[in-house]
Design a protein around this motif. Structure first.
Motif, PDB file in Angstrom:
ATOM      1  N   HIS A  88       0.759  -1.423  -0.080  1.00 17.22           N
ATOM      2  CA  HIS A  88       0.137  -0.012  -0.018  1.00 17.22           C
ATOM      3  C   HIS A  88       0.826   1.313  -0.118  1.00 17.22           C
ATOM      4  O   HIS A  88       0.561   2.270  -0.495  1.00 17.22           O
ATOM      5  CB  HIS A  88      -1.020  -0.063   1.112  1.00 17.22           C
ATOM      6  N   LYS A  89       1.819   1.315   0.585  1.00 18.68           N
ATOM      7  CA  LYS A  89       2.773   2.429   0.916  1.00 18.68           C
ATOM      8  C   LYS A  89       3.867   2.720  -0.406  1.00 18.68           C
ATOM      9  O   LYS A  89       4.633   3.434  -0.362  1.00 18.68           O
ATOM     10  CB  LYS A  89       3.533   2.510   2.023  1.00 18.68           C
ATOM     11  N   LEU A  90       3.873   1.762  -1.251  1.00 17.97           N
ATOM     12  CA  LEU A  90       4.968   1.595  -2.263  1.00 17.97           C
ATOM     13  C   LEU A  90       5.004   2.936  -3.250  1.00 17.97           C
ATOM     14  O   LEU A  90       6.080   3.470  -2.956  1.00 17.97           O
ATOM     15  CB  LEU A  90       4.632   0.487  -3.148  1.00 17.97           C
ATOM     16  N   PRO A  91       3.931   3.718  -3.436  1.00 15.90           N
ATOM     17  CA  PRO A  91       4.036   4.777  -4.137  1.00 15.90           C
ATOM     18  C   PRO A  91       4.671   6.096  -3.229  1.00 15.90           C
ATOM     19  O   PRO A  91       4.975   6.783  -3.788  1.00 15.90           O
ATOM     20  CB  PRO A  91       2.682   5.271  -4.323  1.00 15.90           C
ATOM     21  N   SER A  92       4.476   5.903  -1.913  1.00 11.20           N
ATOM     22  CA  SER A  92       5.059   6.955  -1.265  1.00 11.20           C
ATOM     23  C   SER A  92       6.583   6.751  -0.902  1.00 11.20           C
ATOM     24  O   SER A  92       7.167   7.613  -0.384  1.00 11.20           O
ATOM     25  CB  SER A  92       4.231   6.845   0.177  1.00 11.20           C
ATOM     26  N   LEU A  93       6.866   5.865  -0.982  1.00 10.89           N
ATOM     27  CA  LEU A  93       8.587   5.481  -0.855  1.00 10.89           C
ATOM     28  C   LEU A  93       9.427   6.273  -1.570  1.00 10.89           C
ATOM     29  O   LEU A  93       9.117   6.344  -2.855  1.00 10.89           O
ATOM     30  CB  LEU A  93       8.807   3.835  -0.676  1.00 10.89           C
ATOM     31  N   GLY A  94      10.817   6.242  -1.026  1.00 17.08           N
ATOM     32  CA  GLY A  94      11.890   6.787  -1.887  1.00 17.08           C
ATOM     33  C   GLY A  94      12.617   5.921  -2.710  1.00 17.08           C
ATOM     34  O   GLY A  94      12.262   4.649  -2.534  1.00 17.08           O
ATOM     35  N   TRP A  95      13.420   6.364  -3.565  1.00  8.42           N
ATOM     36  CA  TRP A  95      14.139   5.356  -4.526  1.00  8.42           C
ATOM     37  C   TRP A  95      14.812   4.373  -3.828  1.00  8.42           C
ATOM     38  O   TRP A  95      14.716   2.949  -4.060  1.00  8.42           O
ATOM     39  CB  TRP A  95      15.026   6.074  -5.243  1.00  8.42           C
ATOM     40  N   GLU A  96      15.663   4.714  -2.689  1.00 14.23           N
ATOM     41  CA  GLU A  96      16.458   3.667  -2.067  1.00 14.23           C
ATOM     42  C   GLU A  96      15.533   2.676  -1.296  1.00 14.23           C
ATOM     43  O   GLU A  96      15.805   1.490  -1.179  1.00 14.23           O
ATOM     44  CB  GLU A  96      17.361   4.538  -1.065  1.00 14.23           C
ATOM     45  N   ALA A  97      14.645   3.143  -0.737  1.00 16.43           N
ATOM     46  CA  ALA A  97      13.648   2.024   0.146  1.00 16.43           C
ATOM     47  C   ALA A  97      13.273   1.270  -0.840  1.00 16.43           C
ATOM     48  O   ALA A  97      12.999   0.124  -0.490  1.00 16.43           O
ATOM     49  CB  ALA A  97      12.779   3.107   0.824  1.00 16.43           C
ATOM     50  N   ARG A  98      12.501   1.751  -1.955  1.00 11.98           N
ATOM     51  CA  ARG A  98      11.938   0.764  -2.977  1.00 11.98           C
ATOM     52  C   ARG A  98      13.099  -0.461  -3.570  1.00 11.98           C
ATOM     53  O   ARG A  98      12.591  -1.581  -3.800  1.00 11.98           O
ATOM     54  CB  ARG A  98      11.340   1.651  -4.151  1.00 11.98           C
ATOM     55  N   LYS A  99      14.198   0.223  -3.713  1.00 12.41           N
ATOM     56  CA  LYS A  99      15.189  -0.806  -4.234  1.00 12.41           C
ATOM     57  C   LYS A  99      15.719  -1.799  -2.970  1.00 12.41           C
ATOM     58  O   LYS A  99      15.541  -3.084  -3.362  1.00 12.41           O
ATOM     59  CB  LYS A  99      16.581  -0.026  -4.137  1.00 12.41           C
ATOM     60  N   ASP A 100      15.533  -1.299  -1.982  1.00 12.34           N
ATOM     61  CA  ASP A 100      15.802  -2.642  -0.727  1.00 12.34           C
ATOM     62  C   ASP A 100      14.380  -3.385  -0.654  1.00 12.34           C
ATOM     63  O   ASP A 100      14.609  -4.431  -0.370  1.00 12.34           O
ATOM     64  CB  ASP A 100      15.830  -1.600   0.806  1.00 12.34           C
ATOM     65  N   LEU A 101      13.347  -2.786  -0.842  1.00 12.53           N
ATOM     66  CA  LEU A 101      12.001  -3.631  -0.727  1.00 12.53           C
ATOM     67  C   LEU A 101      11.986  -4.642  -1.657  1.00 12.53           C
ATOM     68  O   LEU A 101      11.764  -5.689  -1.276  1.00 12.53           O
ATOM     69  CB  LEU A 101      10.767  -2.707  -0.591  1.00 12.53           C
ATOM     70  N   VAL A 102      12.476  -4.251  -3.138  1.00  6.21           N
ATOM     71  CA  VAL A 102      12.403  -5.548  -4.061  1.00  6.21           C
ATOM     72  C   VAL A 102      13.274  -6.300  -3.571  1.00  6.21           C
ATOM     73  O   VAL A 102      13.222  -7.629  -3.967  1.00  6.21           O
ATOM     74  CB  VAL A 102      12.850  -4.528  -5.241  1.00  6.21           C
ATOM     75  N   HIS A 103      14.634  -5.987  -3.054  1.00  3.91           N
ATOM     76  CA  HIS A 103      15.642  -6.951  -2.861  1.00  3.91           C
ATOM     77  C   HIS A 103      15.240  -8.146  -1.779  1.00  3.91           C
ATOM     78  O   HIS A 103      15.329  -9.125  -1.850  1.00  3.91           O
ATOM     79  CB  HIS A 103      16.909  -6.255  -2.158  1.00  3.91           C
ATOM     80  N   CYS A 104      14.441  -7.460  -0.760  1.00  8.08           N
ATOM     81  CA  CYS A 104      14.133  -8.131   0.415  1.00  8.08           C
ATOM     82  C   CYS A 104      12.676  -8.987  -0.105  1.00  8.08           C
ATOM     83  O   CYS A 104      12.359 -10.162   0.433  1.00  8.08           O
ATOM     84  CB  CYS A 104      13.637  -7.198   1.491  1.00  8.08           C
ATOM     85  N   TRP A 105      11.916  -8.288  -0.996  1.00  9.33           N
ATOM     86  CA  TRP A 105      10.608  -9.104  -1.291  1.00  9.33           C
ATOM     87  C   TRP A 105      10.689 -10.654  -1.683  1.00  9.33           C
ATOM     88  O   TRP A 105      10.011 -11.549  -1.313  1.00  9.33           O
ATOM     89  CB  TRP A 105      10.135  -8.177  -2.427  1.00  9.33           C
ATOM     90  N   SER A 106      11.821 -11.011  -2.629  1.00  4.45           N
ATOM     91  CA  SER A 106      11.978 -12.255  -3.199  1.00  4.45           C
ATOM     92  C   SER A 106      12.276 -13.274  -1.859  1.00  4.45           C
ATOM     93  O   SER A 106      12.026 -14.458  -1.876  1.00  4.45           O
ATOM     94  CB  SER A 106      12.672 -12.290  -4.182  1.00  4.45           C
ATOM     95  N   ILE A 107      13.048 -12.592  -1.122  1.00  3.67           N
ATOM     96  CA  ILE A 107      13.500 -13.667   0.165  1.00  3.67           C
ATOM     97  C   ILE A 107      12.240 -13.688   1.042  1.00  3.67           C
ATOM     98  O   ILE A 107      11.987 -14.941   1.581  1.00  3.67           O
ATOM     99  CB  ILE A 107      14.703 -12.769   0.874  1.00  3.67           C
ATOM    100  N   LEU A 108      11.482 -12.680   1.241  1.00  9.21           N
ATOM    101  CA  LEU A 108      10.613 -12.825   2.135  1.00  9.21           C
ATOM    102  C   LEU A 108       9.433 -13.859   1.681  1.00  9.21           C
ATOM    103  O   LEU A 108       8.977 -14.895   2.349  1.00  9.21           O
ATOM    104  CB  LEU A 108       9.734 -11.402   2.279  1.00  9.21           C
ATOM    105  N   LEU A 109       9.225 -13.886   0.440  1.00 12.32           N
ATOM    106  CA  LEU A 109       8.197 -14.821  -0.281  1.00 12.32           C
ATOM    107  C   LEU A 109       8.905 -16.364  -0.222  1.00 12.32           C
ATOM    108  O   LEU A 109       8.014 -17.305   0.002  1.00 12.32           O
ATOM    109  CB  LEU A 109       7.888 -14.552  -1.967  1.00 12.32           C
ATOM    110  N   LYS A 110      10.167 -16.618  -0.452  1.00 13.87           N
ATOM    111  CA  LYS A 110      10.708 -17.636  -0.392  1.00 13.87           C
ATOM    112  C   LYS A 110      10.812 -18.395   1.100  1.00 13.87           C
ATOM    113  O   LYS A 110      11.313 -19.603   1.036  1.00 13.87           O
ATOM    114  CB  LYS A 110      12.010 -17.990  -1.156  1.00 13.87           C
ATOM    115  N   GLN A 111      10.854 -17.501   1.861  1.00 14.90           N
ATOM    116  CA  GLN A 111      11.238 -18.014   3.371  1.00 14.90           C
ATOM    117  C   GLN A 111      10.037 -18.929   3.820  1.00 14.90           C
ATOM    118  O   GLN A 111       8.817 -18.543   4.141  1.00 14.90           O
ATOM    119  CB  GLN A 111      11.375 -16.874   4.293  1.00 14.90           C
TER     120      GLN A 111
END
Length: 343
Positions: A88-111
């Motif tokens: 929900h908050k993705l449109p509000s995030l800064g560039w660096e935060a979005r980059k970290d989120l995308v990196h973490c996302w695949s790890i979160l889903l596979k865990q």
């Protein structure tokens, strides 16, 4: 003299990291952020907390992640509804935060927690989150982040099935032709994954939604955009010729409407498109159970078709030899159907 104030702070527990992430994301709510400075501070907090999450999930470059902590963090993220907040908050995030989120996302889903993909299960219980990721392809700022996150989601068949069957899927036919090239290309990558990653899911979807899907797909094949025509033609070959889709292919190659599309593409100004179109056109012609309507179209257009095919070549090497053999067979079949002998 005491230097105790130089002592590093105690690392946060997974529960504390999750709470910090949640609090900072909630602080981005437009109702609570009344000043620019307050918003900047909230965004800084999110960025800092995402950095901590990334460290906990991936390690810090020196030490490997502690898998017990990773499991605890994933559990907390699901329990505290943070997955929903992240989207929900993705449109509000800064560039660096979005980059970290995308990196973490695949790890979160596979865990896994035990035998369960905890975050995937959370999304299965809140499928509308996937609609948000699809719809936000229309937002240039976050489109590529959404695309990355969506492709991670649709590695799981239950999530891919939902996206295919949701009304929002129809938007992909628009997104793959967006004027921003990198966004359109990314949307096509996601579209391709949806149609090729899970054969059984795709087969069921195409069976249930045959007419509306191929009506929309025809618009891609006849697009004025060269890249769209080429990519959609190549993709059509990939999923149509999959064994689980053999019944779909039989139906497709029985329809005059789609034969005419392939005949038009055989005349395309691009040789690549002509060759790709030939590989689908040949299936229409080689079909031993051609409907009468298909035979009539082939017979009526046999002279133009034979001219086109005689001038079509694949290039050099072994591939060209096979292509020439196939082409000769197709020419003979068109001659047979039309009762015409080409000299």
């Amino acid at each position: 003299m005491s230097f105790s104030f130089f002592k590093p702070s105690r690392p946060k527990t997974p529960q504390e990291v999750a709470k910090a992430i949640k609090d900072s994301l909630v602080a981005l709510d437009t109702k609570t952020v009344v000043e620019v400075k307050a918003l900047e501070k909230a965004l800084e907090e999110v960025e800092k907390n995402f950095g901590t999450m990334r460290c906990m999930l991936c390690g810090d470059g020196e030490a490997e992640p502690n898998m017990e902590q990773v499991t605890q963090l994933v559990q907390e993220i699901c329990k505290e509804d943070i997955i929903a907040l992240l989207i929900h908050k993705l449109p509000s995030l800064g560039w660096e935060a979005r980059k970290d989120l995308v990196h973490c996302w695949s790890i979160l889903l596979k865990q896994k927690v035990g035998t369960t993909f905890c975050c995937v299960q959370y999304i299965e219980n809140h499928m509308e989150l996937l609609d948000s990721l699809v719809v936000w392809y229309d937002n240039k700022e976050i489109a590529l982040n959404c695309g990355n996150m969506l492709r991670e989601c649709i590695k799981f068949s239950t999530l891919a099935k939902y996206v295919l069957e949701a009304p929002s899927f129809e938007l992909f036919f628009k997104f793959v032709e967006l004027p921003t090239f990198d966004v359109a290309s990314d949307a096509f990558s996601t579209f391709k994954d949806l149609l090729t990653k899970h054969e059984t899911v795709v087969s069921e979807f195409l069976t249930a939604h045959y007419d509306e899907f191929f009506d929309s797909y025809e618009k891609l094949l006849t697009s004025t955009n060269y890249v769209t025509r080429r990519q959609s033609l190549k993709l059509l070959s990939e999923f149509l010729l999959e064994p689980p889709n053999s019944h779909i292919m039989k139906r497709y190659i029985s329809e005059v409407q789609y034969l005419k599309v392939m005949m038009t593409l055989l005349k395309d100004s691009s040789k690549n498109i002509q060759i790709s179109a030939f590989h689908i056109f040949k299936v229409f012609v080689a079909n031993p159970n051609k409907p009468r309507e298909v035979k009539v179209i082939l017979a009526k257009n046999h002279e133009k078709l034979l001219d086109l095919l005689q001038n079509l070549s694949a290039g050099k090497g072994a591939e060209d030899e096979q292509f020439e053999e196939e082409k000769e067979l197709i020419i003979k079949e068109i001659e047979r159907v039309s009762g015409f002998t080409y000299s």
